[in-house]
Design a protein around this motif. Structure first.
Motif, PDB file in Angstrom:
ATOM      1  N   MET A 162       0.502  10.527  39.604  1.00 31.21           N
ATOM      2  CA  MET A 162      -0.582  10.098  40.492  1.00 31.21           C
ATOM      3  C   MET A 162      -0.282  10.471  41.942  1.00 31.21           C
ATOM      4  O   MET A 162      -1.167  10.935  42.673  1.00 31.21           O
ATOM      5  CB  MET A 162      -0.788   8.587  40.375  1.00 31.21           C
ATOM      6  N   ILE A 163       0.966  10.285  42.352  1.00 30.98           N
ATOM      7  CA  ILE A 163       1.359  10.635  43.722  1.00 30.98           C
ATOM      8  C   ILE A 163       1.200  12.137  43.945  1.00 30.98           C
ATOM      9  O   ILE A 163       0.695  12.577  44.985  1.00 30.98           O
ATOM     10  CB  ILE A 163       2.809  10.189  43.994  1.00 30.98           C
ATOM     11  N   SER A 164       1.633  12.915  42.959  1.00 32.57           N
ATOM     12  CA  SER A 164       1.514  14.367  43.078  1.00 32.57           C
ATOM     13  C   SER A 164       0.051  14.788  43.185  1.00 32.57           C
ATOM     14  O   SER A 164      -0.312  15.631  44.010  1.00 32.57           O
ATOM     15  CB  SER A 164       2.167  15.040  41.866  1.00 32.57           C
ATOM     16  N   SER A 165      -0.789  14.155  42.357  1.00 30.38           N
ATOM     17  CA  SER A 165      -2.227  14.468  42.387  1.00 30.38           C
ATOM     18  C   SER A 165      -2.836  14.069  43.727  1.00 30.38           C
ATOM     19  O   SER A 165      -3.631  14.817  44.311  1.00 30.38           O
ATOM     20  CB  SER A 165      -2.937  13.734  41.250  1.00 30.38           C
ATOM     21  N   GLN A 166      -2.450  12.897  44.227  1.00 30.58           N
ATOM     22  CA  GLN A 166      -2.979  12.418  45.500  1.00 30.58           C
ATOM     23  C   GLN A 166      -2.534  13.318  46.643  1.00 30.58           C
ATOM     24  O   GLN A 166      -3.308  13.605  47.579  1.00 30.58           O
ATOM     25  CB  GLN A 166      -2.530  10.979  45.743  1.00 30.58           C
ATOM     26  N   GLU A 167      -1.290  13.771  46.604  1.00 30.05           N
ATOM     27  CA  GLU A 167      -0.781  14.677  47.641  1.00 30.05           C
ATOM     28  C   GLU A 167      -1.543  15.995  47.628  1.00 30.05           C
ATOM     29  O   GLU A 167      -1.887  16.540  48.690  1.00 30.05           O
ATOM     30  CB  GLU A 167       0.710  14.924  47.434  1.00 30.05           C
TER      31      GLU A 167
END
Length: 288
Positions: free
Chosen positions: A133-138
Motif C-alpha cells: 500500500m505504501i509503495s502504491s501510495q508513493e
C-alpha cells in the motif's frame, strides 16, 4: 489620450488582470491539492513503523519460547534416558519428577509458542500488505506531483503571456490609477463598472445626482464612493432612463454631509433656547 480610450484600455486590462490573479491563486493553492495524499502516506508509514516494532518484539518472544521449549524437551529426554540406569527408588522419584515437570513445561511453552507464531505470521502478512500500500501510495503521489508540476508550468506559461499583454496595455495610463485598479480587482474581480440610471452596477448603490452627472460627462476618472470601482457612463433605453435633472436635486455626498450638519446646528440652537427659557422661568419663580 481620450477618456473613452482610457476606459477601453482599463476594460482590456481588467480582463487580463482577472485571469492573471486567478492563475496566481491556482499556483499558490495547487500544492495543497496533494496535502491529503501526503498525510495518508505519512500515516501509513507511521503505522508501518509501529507495526514493525511489534513484529520485532513478537519475533524475539518466539525465539525465546523456542529456546525454552528446546530446554524442556532436553530435560524430558534426559530424564527418560536416565530411567534405564536407576538403582534406587529415590532416583526413580527424582527422575519421574524431572520428566513430569519438563513435560508440563514443554506443553505450556509449545502452546505459548504456537500463539506467538500465529501472531507473528499475521503481523508479517499485515506488514507485507502495508508495504504494498505504501509503495502504491508513493507511486500515486509521485505521479500526482509530476502532473501538478506540469500544470503549474502551464499556468506560469499563461502568466508570461498575460504579462506581455499587460505590458502592452499599461503604457499611457496613469500609474497611480493602474495601481489602485489592480488592488480593486484583487478584492472584487471587477475594477471598472458602468453607471446606469445613476446606479453603480458594481455595488447597486444609487449615486448622488451631481456625481452621476460627472461620470456621465466622462471628463475624468471617478471612483464609486461606495465600492471604490472606477465608473464609466452607459446609455440605457427609454424604459430604463430616468430624468437626470431630478438626480441633480439629490446633490453630492458633500451636500448630504452639509445638510446633516445644518440640521445638527439647528438642533443645537433649539436646545440652547430651551435651556435659556427654562432658566428664565426658574428665575421668575424665585423672585415671586
Amino acid at each position: 489620450m481620450e477618456m473613452t480610450e482610457v476606459f477601453d484600455k482599463l476594460k482590456s486590462l481588467q480582463d487580463v488582470l482577472v485571469e492573471k490573479y486567478d492563475l496566481e491563486k491556482k499556483i499558490e493553492s495547487s500544492p495543497k491539492q496533494l496535502d491529503s495524499q501526503d498525510e495518508l502516506l505519512a500515516r501509513l508509514k507511521k503505522e508501518y513503523i509501529e507495526k514493525n516494532k511489534s513484529y520485532e518484539e513478537v519475533k524475539a518472544e518466539v525465539e525465546k519460547l523456542k529456546q525454552e521449549l528446546s530446554a524442556a524437551e532436553a530435560s524430558r529426554e534426559s530424564g527418560e534416558k536416565d530411567m534405564d540406569n536407576i538403582t534406587s527408588h529415590r532416583e526413580y522419584e527424582a527422575l519421574d519428577k524431572q520428566i513430569s515437570e519438563a513435560t508440563e513445561k514443554e506443553a505450556s511453552v509449545r502452546k505459548d509458542l504456537q500463539r506467538e507464531e500465529k501472531k507473528l505470521a499475521e503481523l508479517d502478512e499485515s506488514l507485507k500488505a502495508d508495504e504494498a500500500m505504501i509503495s502504491s501510495q508513493e507511486n500515486d503521489l509521485n505521479e500526482s506531483k509530476a502532473a501538478l508540476s506540469d500544470q503549474i508550468q502551464s499556468y506560469k506559461n499563461q502568466l508570461e503571456s498575460l504579462k506581455k499583454q499587460e505590458d502592452e496595455i499599461i503604457p499611457g495610463l496613469n500609474q497611480e490609477i493602474v495601481y489602485k485598479f489592480q488592488r480593486i480587482i484583487q478584492r472584487n474581480s471587477e475594477g471598472i463598472v458602468a453607471v446606469r440610471n445613476g446606479v453603480c452596477t458594481g455595488c447597486q448603490m444609487i449615486l448622488p445626482g451631481q456625481f452621476a452627472n460627472e461620470v456621465r460627462d466622462g471628463e475624468k476618472i471617478l471612483f464609486c464612493p461606495y465600492c471604490s470601482r472606477i465608473l464609466f457612463y452607459q446609455e440605457v433605453n427609454e424604459e430604463e432612463a430616468e430624468d437626470y435633472s431630478t438626480l441633480e436635486e439629490t446633490g453630492s455626498l458633500a451636500d448630504f454631509e452639509d445638510e446633516f450638519a445644518d440640521e445638527r446646528d439647528e438642533d443645537e440652537v433649539e436646545d440652547g433656547e430651551n435651556e435659556n427659557n427654562l432658566d428664565d422661568e426658574k428665575s421668575m419663580a424665585f423672585d415671586e
